[in-house]
Design a protein around this motif. Sequence first.
Motif, PDB file in Angstrom:
ATOM      1  N   LYS A  68       0.815  -1.223   0.000  1.00  0.00           N
ATOM      2  CA  LYS A  68       0.000   0.000   0.000  1.00  0.00           C
ATOM      3  C   LYS A  68       0.849   1.274   0.000  1.00  0.00           C
ATOM      4  O   LYS A  68       0.330   2.374  -0.134  1.00  0.00           O
ATOM      5  N   CYS A  69       2.167   1.141   0.150  1.00  0.00           N
ATOM      6  CA  CYS A  69       3.056   2.310   0.229  1.00  0.00           C
ATOM      7  C   CYS A  69       3.902   2.481  -1.027  1.00  0.00           C
ATOM      8  O   CYS A  69       4.939   3.154  -1.013  1.00  0.00           O
ATOM      9  N   ALA A  70       3.498   1.860  -2.113  1.00  0.00           N
ATOM     10  CA  ALA A  70       4.185   2.063  -3.393  1.00  0.00           C
ATOM     11  C   ALA A  70       3.187   1.809  -4.506  1.00  0.00           C
ATOM     12  O   ALA A  70       2.345   0.914  -4.414  1.00  0.00           O
ATOM     13  N   GLY A  71       3.282   2.603  -5.561  1.00  0.00           N
ATOM     14  CA  GLY A  71       2.380   2.372  -6.680  1.00  0.00           C
ATOM     15  C   GLY A  71       2.101   3.628  -7.479  1.00  0.00           C
ATOM     16  O   GLY A  71       2.729   4.672  -7.274  1.00  0.00           O
ATOM     17  N   ARG A  72       1.143   3.498  -8.380  1.00  0.00           N
ATOM     18  CA  ARG A  72       0.706   4.631  -9.188  1.00  0.00           C
ATOM     19  C   ARG A  72      -0.124   5.557  -8.312  1.00  0.00           C
ATOM     20  O   ARG A  72      -0.997   5.106  -7.561  1.00  0.00           O
ATOM     21  N   VAL A  73       0.153   6.848  -8.397  1.00  0.00           N
ATOM     22  CA  VAL A  73      -0.580   7.825  -7.592  1.00  0.00           C
ATOM     23  C   VAL A  73      -1.929   8.112  -8.238  1.00  0.00           C
ATOM     24  O   VAL A  73      -1.997   8.445  -9.430  1.00  0.00           O
ATOM     25  N   GLU A  74      -3.008   7.944  -7.450  1.00  0.00           N
ATOM     26  CA  GLU A  74      -4.332   8.302  -7.943  1.00  0.00           C
ATOM     27  C   GLU A  74      -5.023   9.209  -6.930  1.00  0.00           C
ATOM     28  O   GLU A  74      -4.875   9.025  -5.717  1.00  0.00           O
ATOM     29  N   VAL A  75      -5.733  10.192  -7.447  1.00  0.00           N
ATOM     30  CA  VAL A  75      -6.444  11.142  -6.587  1.00  0.00           C
ATOM     31  C   VAL A  75      -7.937  11.125  -6.914  1.00  0.00           C
ATOM     32  O   VAL A  75      -8.334  10.807  -8.040  1.00  0.00           O
ATOM     33  N   LEU A  76      -8.729  11.442  -5.897  1.00  0.00           N
ATOM     34  CA  LEU A  76     -10.189  11.426  -6.050  1.00  0.00           C
ATOM     35  C   LEU A  76     -10.694  12.850  -6.216  1.00  0.00           C
ATOM     36  O   LEU A  76     -10.403  13.725  -5.396  1.00  0.00           O
ATOM     37  N   HIS A  77     -11.428  13.083  -7.276  1.00  0.00           N
ATOM     38  CA  HIS A  77     -12.017  14.403  -7.536  1.00  0.00           C
ATOM     39  C   HIS A  77     -13.351  14.176  -8.229  1.00  0.00           C
ATOM     40  O   HIS A  77     -13.453  13.319  -9.114  1.00  0.00           O
ATOM     41  N   ASP A  78     -14.377  14.889  -7.805  1.00  0.00           N
ATOM     42  CA  ASP A  78     -15.714  14.684  -8.380  1.00  0.00           C
ATOM     43  C   ASP A  78     -16.133  13.213  -8.334  1.00  0.00           C
ATOM     44  O   ASP A  78     -16.695  12.690  -9.322  1.00  0.00           O
ATOM     45  N   ASN A  79     -15.820  12.545  -7.228  1.00  0.00           N
ATOM     46  CA  ASN A  79     -16.175  11.128  -7.057  1.00  0.00           C
ATOM     47  C   ASN A  79     -15.570  10.201  -8.103  1.00  0.00           C
ATOM     48  O   ASN A  79     -16.108   9.149  -8.402  1.00  0.00           O
ATOM     49  N   ARG A  80     -14.450  10.609  -8.658  1.00  0.00           N
ATOM     50  CA  ARG A  80     -13.827   9.803  -9.708  1.00  0.00           C
ATOM     51  C   ARG A  80     -12.318   9.764  -9.479  1.00  0.00           C
ATOM     52  O   ARG A  80     -11.691  10.801  -9.247  1.00  0.00           O
ATOM     53  N   TRP A  81     -11.741   8.550  -9.510  1.00  0.00           N
ATOM     54  CA  TRP A  81     -10.293   8.410  -9.325  1.00  0.00           C
ATOM     55  C   TRP A  81      -9.573   8.669 -10.640  1.00  0.00           C
ATOM     56  O   TRP A  81     -10.028   8.245 -11.702  1.00  0.00           O
ATOM     57  N   GLY A  82      -8.452   9.374 -10.562  1.00  0.00           N
ATOM     58  CA  GLY A  82      -7.658   9.632 -11.758  1.00  0.00           C
ATOM     59  C   GLY A  82      -6.180   9.690 -11.416  1.00  0.00           C
ATOM     60  O   GLY A  82      -5.805   9.759 -10.243  1.00  0.00           O
ATOM     61  N   SER A  83      -5.344   9.662 -12.444  1.00  0.00           N
ATOM     62  CA  SER A  83      -3.902   9.617 -12.204  1.00  0.00           C
ATOM     63  C   SER A  83      -3.280  11.015 -12.278  1.00  0.00           C
ATOM     64  O   SER A  83      -3.958  12.025 -12.473  1.00  0.00           O
ATOM     65  N   VAL A  84      -1.950  11.036 -12.093  1.00  0.00           N
ATOM     66  CA  VAL A  84      -1.186  12.290 -12.058  1.00  0.00           C
ATOM     67  C   VAL A  84      -0.098  12.190 -13.115  1.00  0.00           C
ATOM     68  O   VAL A  84       0.594  11.160 -13.217  1.00  0.00           O
ATOM     69  N   CYS A  85       0.074  13.227 -13.900  1.00  0.00           N
ATOM     70  CA  CYS A  85       1.099  13.217 -14.951  1.00  0.00           C
ATOM     71  C   CYS A  85       2.490  13.433 -14.344  1.00  0.00           C
ATOM     72  O   CYS A  85       2.638  14.148 -13.352  1.00  0.00           O
ATOM     73  N   ASP A  86       3.530  12.799 -14.952  1.00  0.00           N
ATOM     74  CA  ASP A  86       4.862  12.876 -14.358  1.00  0.00           C
ATOM     75  C   ASP A  86       5.663  14.120 -14.738  1.00  0.00           C
ATOM     76  O   ASP A  86       6.837  14.220 -14.388  1.00  0.00           O
ATOM     77  N   ASP A  87       5.088  15.062 -15.477  1.00  0.00           N
ATOM     78  CA  ASP A  87       5.807  16.312 -15.770  1.00  0.00           C
ATOM     79  C   ASP A  87       6.154  17.014 -14.458  1.00  0.00           C
ATOM     80  O   ASP A  87       5.275  17.239 -13.624  1.00  0.00           O
ATOM     81  N   HIS A  88       7.422  17.365 -14.266  1.00  0.00           N
ATOM     82  CA  HIS A  88       7.899  18.042 -13.048  1.00  0.00           C
ATOM     83  C   HIS A  88       7.735  17.193 -11.782  1.00  0.00           C
ATOM     84  O   HIS A  88       7.799  17.711 -10.669  1.00  0.00           O
ATOM     85  N   TRP A  89       7.477  15.894 -11.920  1.00  0.00           N
ATOM     86  CA  TRP A  89       7.270  15.036 -10.743  1.00  0.00           C
ATOM     87  C   TRP A  89       8.622  14.750 -10.095  1.00  0.00           C
ATOM     88  O   TRP A  89       9.536  14.278 -10.753  1.00  0.00           O
ATOM     89  N   ASP A  90       8.763  15.062  -8.807  1.00  0.00           N
ATOM     90  CA  ASP A  90      10.048  14.818  -8.150  1.00  0.00           C
ATOM     91  C   ASP A  90       9.861  14.413  -6.695  1.00  0.00           C
ATOM     92  O   ASP A  90       8.732  14.198  -6.230  1.00  0.00           O
ATOM     93  N   LEU A  91      10.978  14.300  -5.978  1.00  0.00           N
ATOM     94  CA  LEU A  91      10.960  13.787  -4.610  1.00  0.00           C
ATOM     95  C   LEU A  91      10.163  14.677  -3.647  1.00  0.00           C
ATOM     96  O   LEU A  91       9.602  14.185  -2.664  1.00  0.00           O
ATOM     97  N   LYS A  92      10.086  15.971  -3.946  1.00  0.00           N
ATOM     98  CA  LYS A  92       9.287  16.845  -3.070  1.00  0.00           C
ATOM     99  C   LYS A  92       7.791  16.521  -3.184  1.00  0.00           C
ATOM    100  O   LYS A  92       7.062  16.514  -2.188  1.00  0.00           O
ATOM    101  N   ASP A  93       7.364  16.218  -4.422  1.00  0.00           N
ATOM    102  CA  ASP A  93       5.966  15.810  -4.613  1.00  0.00           C
ATOM    103  C   ASP A  93       5.717  14.461  -3.929  1.00  0.00           C
ATOM    104  O   ASP A  93       4.692  14.258  -3.256  1.00  0.00           O
ATOM    105  N   ALA A  94       6.675  13.542  -4.084  1.00  0.00           N
ATOM    106  CA  ALA A  94       6.547  12.211  -3.475  1.00  0.00           C
ATOM    107  C   ALA A  94       6.497  12.315  -1.953  1.00  0.00           C
ATOM    108  O   ALA A  94       5.787  11.558  -1.290  1.00  0.00           O
TER     109      ALA A  94
END
Length: 333
Positions: A239-265
């Motif tokens: 549960k502590c590793a995987g694809r990041v998904e966020v819930l918005h408008d009752n719908r799960w979606g992913s996050v694009c890796d542009d500018h994705w770095d350790l601070k975001d993680a």
Amino acid sequence: AGTEIPEPGPIRLVGGPNRCAGRVEVLHEEQWGSVCHDDWDLNDAQVVCKQLGCGDAVLAPIGAKFGRGFETIWLDDVNCTGVEAALSECPARPWGDHNCYHGEDASAICADSGITISTSVRLVGGPSRCSGRVEVLHNGVWGTVCDDQWDLREAKVVCRQLGCGTALSALPESKYGEGKGPIWLSDVNCKGTEASLTECEVKPWGDNICNHVEDASVECSEVDIPEEGPIRLVDGPNKCAGRVEVLHDNRWGSVCDDHWDLKDAKVVCKQVGCGSPLSALGGARYGRGSDIIWLDDVDCNGTEESIFDCKARPWGEHNCYHGEDADVVCAGN
């Protein structure tokens, strides 16, 4: 002036069914904030309930039982004796000084919330007070319940009796070990709406041909773990590793890796209760999401409580495809 006794600091319970149950929030410097659950117990909840005029404390849930706060965490290591007039009178760390995250927000359930806890039923041998072998008290002696006709309707009644949320499962055959002592109830037949097992159709106390191999158990939803927040890690090894998904408008979606770095993680790992980040991966390392891409150009400074507090493009606005889904690996498991 200056000699008036200060009013007890404003306090409220949020996220619960009514104003007498929920996440504890206190007002300080004109900002509402939550309380960390370290050392949180019934004495602390008692002060909160009295302060709100909600009767006595029934439970002092930990682990963000009524959802996670969004603002500051104001108090930590709160240690009331139970007689204080206000939470602000109890010993605690200085305002805003804590080692917590919102998955550890403390809650209180007071008597006037209508949530009551039966003293005549308990769950034994499970991982928390809300899962285990069912035992009932009769004539001062604890005994078990036979699994004949035991199903989700009976489990529902037990979970309600214990203030443990809804029933997840009704388990036969001593799943949580064999009890000792008498087998008190058998052939229990509830509708599921009763306030206690003894209101259900049932054979007389102790009248059965069962043995302890048939002891009934239940698992209820309200266990002491943080509720799933509006973020999750999927398709990873734990549960502590995987694809990041966020819930918005009752719908799960992913996050694009542009500018994705350790601070975001770092923000994501903290938000899901998984400690510090080990890596911030891109390129859909844990597989591609199948629904919407919600976030792009996420730019956290690493101190935010939640990814939703970080700078990013507006929801759903991106120039990505699922081959660029962002992933994290956190230290926890």
